[in-house]
Enzyme design. Structure first.
Site, PDB file in Angstrom:
ATOM      1  N   LYS A  69       0.817  -1.225   0.000  1.00 34.51           N
ATOM      2  CA  LYS A  69       0.000   0.000   0.000  1.00 34.51           C
ATOM      3  C   LYS A  69       0.852   1.277   0.000  1.00 34.51           C
ATOM      4  O   LYS A  69       0.462   2.283  -0.585  1.00 34.51           O
ATOM      5  CB  LYS A  69      -0.961  -0.006   1.194  1.00 34.51           C
ATOM      6  CG  LYS A  69      -2.060  -1.056   1.047  1.00 34.51           C
ATOM      7  CD  LYS A  69      -3.040  -1.006   2.189  1.00 34.51           C
ATOM      8  CE  LYS A  69      -4.022  -2.152   2.085  1.00 34.51           C
ATOM      9  NZ  LYS A  69      -4.999  -2.150   3.182  1.00 34.51           N
ATOM     10  N   ALA A 131      -0.384   0.439  14.356  1.00 36.76           N
ATOM     11  CA  ALA A 131       0.087   1.669  13.704  1.00 36.76           C
ATOM     12  C   ALA A 131       0.656   1.333  12.330  1.00 36.76           C
ATOM     13  O   ALA A 131       1.539   2.012  11.833  1.00 36.76           O
ATOM     14  CB  ALA A 131       1.130   2.356  14.573  1.00 36.76           C
ATOM     15  N   MET A 223     -10.185  -6.163  12.664  1.00 35.05           N
ATOM     16  CA  MET A 223     -10.148  -6.003  11.195  1.00 35.05           C
ATOM     17  C   MET A 223      -9.908  -7.328  10.477  1.00 35.05           C
ATOM     18  O   MET A 223     -10.165  -7.444   9.279  1.00 35.05           O
ATOM     19  CB  MET A 223      -9.059  -5.006  10.795  1.00 35.05           C
ATOM     20  CG  MET A 223      -9.419  -3.577  11.082  1.00 35.05           C
ATOM     21  SD  MET A 223      -8.266  -2.515  10.189  1.00 35.05           S
ATOM     22  CE  MET A 223      -8.687  -0.937  10.873  1.00 35.05           C
TER      23      MET A 223
HETATM   24  P1  NDP Z   1       1.090  -3.868   8.914  1.00 38.51           P
HETATM   25  O1  NDP Z   1       2.072  -4.961   8.720  1.00 38.51           O
HETATM   26  O2  NDP Z   1       1.267  -2.570   8.212  1.00 38.51           O
HETATM   27  O3  NDP Z   1       1.009  -3.521  10.506  1.00 38.51           O
HETATM   28  C1  NDP Z   1       0.958  -4.547  11.459  1.00 38.51           C
HETATM   29  C2  NDP Z   1       0.607  -3.977  12.823  1.00 38.51           C
HETATM   30  O4  NDP Z   1       0.413  -5.074  13.735  1.00 38.51           O
HETATM   31  C3  NDP Z   1       1.701  -3.108  13.427  1.00 38.51           C
HETATM   32  O5  NDP Z   1       1.093  -2.084  14.184  1.00 38.51           O
HETATM   33  C4  NDP Z   1       2.444  -4.100  14.353  1.00 38.51           C
HETATM   34  O6  NDP Z   1       3.089  -3.503  15.445  1.00 38.51           O
HETATM   35  C5  NDP Z   1       1.272  -4.896  14.878  1.00 38.51           C
HETATM   36  N1  NDP Z   1       1.662  -6.212  15.375  1.00 38.51           N
HETATM   37  C6  NDP Z   1       2.121  -7.277  14.670  1.00 38.51           C
HETATM   38  N2  NDP Z   1       2.368  -8.326  15.506  1.00 38.51           N
HETATM   39  C7  NDP Z   1       2.067  -7.905  16.767  1.00 38.51           C
HETATM   40  C8  NDP Z   1       2.100  -8.510  18.053  1.00 38.51           C
HETATM   41  N3  NDP Z   1       2.511  -9.771  18.214  1.00 38.51           N
HETATM   42  N4  NDP Z   1       1.689  -7.797  19.124  1.00 38.51           N
HETATM   43  C9  NDP Z   1       1.258  -6.506  18.971  1.00 38.51           C
HETATM   44  N5  NDP Z   1       1.198  -5.865  17.782  1.00 38.51           N
HETATM   45  C10 NDP Z   1       1.608  -6.558  16.687  1.00 38.51           C
HETATM   46  O7  NDP Z   1      -0.327  -4.508   8.588  1.00 38.51           O
HETATM   47  P2  NDP Z   1      -1.663  -3.734   8.148  1.00 38.51           P
HETATM   48  O8  NDP Z   1      -1.805  -2.556   9.025  1.00 38.51           O
HETATM   49  O9  NDP Z   1      -1.709  -3.521   6.689  1.00 38.51           O
HETATM   50  O10 NDP Z   1      -2.800  -4.831   8.480  1.00 38.51           O
HETATM   51  C11 NDP Z   1      -3.166  -5.109   9.834  1.00 38.51           C
HETATM   52  C12 NDP Z   1      -4.344  -6.073   9.847  1.00 38.51           C
HETATM   53  O11 NDP Z   1      -5.517  -5.466   9.321  1.00 38.51           O
HETATM   54  C13 NDP Z   1      -4.111  -7.345   9.016  1.00 38.51           C
HETATM   55  O12 NDP Z   1      -4.585  -8.436   9.795  1.00 38.51           O
HETATM   56  C14 NDP Z   1      -4.962  -7.135   7.788  1.00 38.51           C
HETATM   57  O13 NDP Z   1      -5.430  -8.344   7.236  1.00 38.51           O
HETATM   58  C15 NDP Z   1      -6.128  -6.332   8.386  1.00 38.51           C
HETATM   59  N6  NDP Z   1      -6.823  -5.503   7.370  1.00 38.51           N
HETATM   60  C16 NDP Z   1      -8.150  -5.740   7.153  1.00 38.51           C
HETATM   61  C17 NDP Z   1      -8.855  -4.998   6.234  1.00 38.51           C
HETATM   62  C18 NDP Z   1     -10.304  -5.264   6.018  1.00 38.51           C
HETATM   63  O14 NDP Z   1     -10.857  -4.775   5.017  1.00 38.51           O
HETATM   64  N7  NDP Z   1     -10.974  -6.002   6.893  1.00 38.51           N
HETATM   65  C19 NDP Z   1      -8.209  -3.930   5.443  1.00 38.51           C
HETATM   66  C20 NDP Z   1      -6.818  -3.737   5.770  1.00 38.51           C
HETATM   67  C21 NDP Z   1      -6.160  -4.522   6.685  1.00 38.51           C
HETATM   68  P3  NDP Z   1       4.607  -2.966  15.292  1.00 38.51           P
HETATM   69  O15 NDP Z   1       4.491  -1.601  14.684  1.00 38.51           O
HETATM   70  O16 NDP Z   1       5.123  -2.946  16.678  1.00 38.51           O
HETATM   71  O17 NDP Z   1       5.346  -3.925  14.416  1.00 38.51           O
END
Ligand code: NDP
Length: 277
Positions: A69, A131, A223
Site C-alpha cells: 500500500k 500503527a 479487522m
Molecule cells: P502492517 O504490517 O502494516 O502492521 C501490522 C501492525 O500489527 C503493526 O502495528 C504491528 O506492530 C502490529 N503487530 C504485529 N504483531 C504484533 C504482536 N505480536 N503484538 C502486537 N502488535 C503486533 O499490517 P496492516 O496494518 O496492513 O494490516 C493489519 C491487519 O488489518 C491485518 O490483519 C490485515 O489483514 C487487516 N486488514 C483488514 C482490512 C479489512 O478490510 N478487513 C483492510 C486492511 C487490513 P509494530 O508496529 O510494533 O510492528
C-alpha cells in the site's frame, strides 16, 4: 487484452487468500457490468514492474493489498484526499497517463460500523490498536465522525507518536482528543469501541492488552476476518459485543467499485453469504 471488457486485478503477496475477485465479480454481476477481475501475485521487489505490465495490458484499475500500500502511494501520480492523509493507497485507477491513488479502507470501516452494525461514532471513546497501514488508513475517517476521544496504541509506541503528530491538526479541527498510550499500560478505563488493526491474528500471536478496556457496552472490532481471534475471545469473555472485519472488506471494495464504475453496489447480502461460507 483485445476485448472491450474492462479488466481489473488485486495485487499482493501473498494473494491466494484474497476474496476481492469474488466480491468484485459479484458486484459486477449484480450491477450489469461485464468485467474481468483477477488476483495477481507480485514478487516483493517487483511491485512497480507488476503495475506497469498490467497498465501495458490495458488494465483499468487495481486493488492493492499487503505489503504494497505504501509503494502504491509512491507510484500514484495523483492522490485522493484520504490517500494523501494516510500516505497509503489500496485502490488505483489508470486513466490516460495518470495513476490515481485512493484509500477506501477508512470509508469501508466507518460504513460497516455505522450502516451494518448501527454504531453512531459521534462523541464515543475509541481505542485503535496498531500503527501499520490499516490503522493509518482509517484514522482520518474515524476523526471525521467526531468521537470525543481517539486513543492510539501500538507495540512499537514510537509509530503511534508519528501518527499522532501527523493527525493532531485534524483532531483539533474536529475537536477530538487524540492520545497515545502504551499497550502494556492501558488504563483501567473502558472504551465504547476497541479496534484491533494489528496483524497478530495473521502471525498467530496474542495481543497483550489489559482486559479492562472491554466493557459490556463496548464493541470490539477486529479487522481480521475468517478466523476466531484471541482479541475477539478476550472481548467476549468480558461481555463485549464483537465483530470481525468482513463487513469492512466488502464495504471498502464497494467504494473501490464506485470509484471505477460510478455505481454503489449493494453489500449486505454479500456480507451475509461470505460469512456463511
Ligand atoms: P502492517 O504490517 O502494516 O502492521 C501490522 C501492525 O500489527 C503493526 O502495528 C504491528 O506492530 C502490529 N503487530 C504485529 N504483531 C504484533 C504482536 N505480536 N503484538 C502486537 N502488535 C503486533 O499490517 P496492516 O496494518 O496492513 O494490516 C493489519 C491487519 O488489518 C491485518 O490483519 C490485515 O489483514 C487487516 N486488514 C483488514 C482490512 C479489512 O478490510 N478487513 C483492510 C486492511 C487490513 P509494530 O508496529 O510494533 O510492528
Amino acid at each position: 487484452m483485445t476485448d472491450l471488457k474492462k479488466h481489473f486485478a488485486v495485487i499482493g503477496n501473498p494473494i491466494h487468500h484474497s476474496l476481492s475477485p469474488q466480491i468484485h465479480r459479484t458486484f459486477a454481476k449484480e450491477t450489469g457490468f461485464d468485467i474481468e477481475y483477477e488476483a495477481v501475485l507480485s514478487p516483493l521487489d517487483e511491485f512497480k514492474n507488476t503495475i506497469h505490465k498490467l497498465i501495458a495490458q490495458k488494465l483499468s484499475g487495481a486493488n492493492v493489498t499487503l505489503p504494497f500500500k505504501k509503494e502504491a502511494y509512491e507510484l500514484a501520480t495523483t492522490h485522493s484526499s484520504h490517500a494523501k492523509i494516510a500516505e497509503a493507497v489500496n485502490t488505483l485507477e489508470f486513466k490516460d497517463d495518470q495513476i490515481i491513488g485512493h484509500n477506501t479502507d477508512g470509508v469501508g470501516l466507518v460504513r460497516d460500523l455505522e450502516q451494518n452494525l448501527n454504531i453512531n461514532l459521534k462523541s464515543k471513546k475509541i481505542l485503535l490498536i496498531g500503527a501499520g497501514g490499516a490503522a493509518e488508513g482509517v484514522i482520518y475517517s474515524l476523526l471525521e465522525k467526531e468521537p470525543s476521544e481517539l486513543t492510539l496504541t501500538n507495540r512499537t509506541i514510537e509509530k503511534s507518536h508519528v501518527i499522532q503528530n501527523k493527525m493532531d491538526v485534524h483532531a483539533k479541527s474536529f475537536d477530538v482528543n487524540l492520545n497515545v498510550i502504551e499497550i502494556a499500560k492501558c488504563p483501567n478505563q473502558y472504551f465504547d469501541l476497541i479496534i484491533n488493526a494489528t496483524s497478530t491474528s495473521l502471525n498467530n500471536s496474542d495481543l497483550a492488552i489489559n482486559h479492562k478496556v472491554f466493557h459490556k457496552s463496548s464493541l470490539a472490532y477486529d479487522m481480521t476476518y475468517g478466523k476466531e481471534t484471541s482479541f475477539i475471545r478476550e472481548a467476549q469473555s468480558q461481555g463485549s459485543k464483537t465483530s470481525d472485519g468482513l463487513g469492512m472488506l466488502v464495504e471498502q471494495a464497494a467504494e473501490a467499485f464506485f470509484i471505477w464504475h460510478h455505481i454503489k453496489p449493494k453489500t449486505k447480502s454479500l456480507i451475509e453469504s461470505l460469512r456463511a461460507l
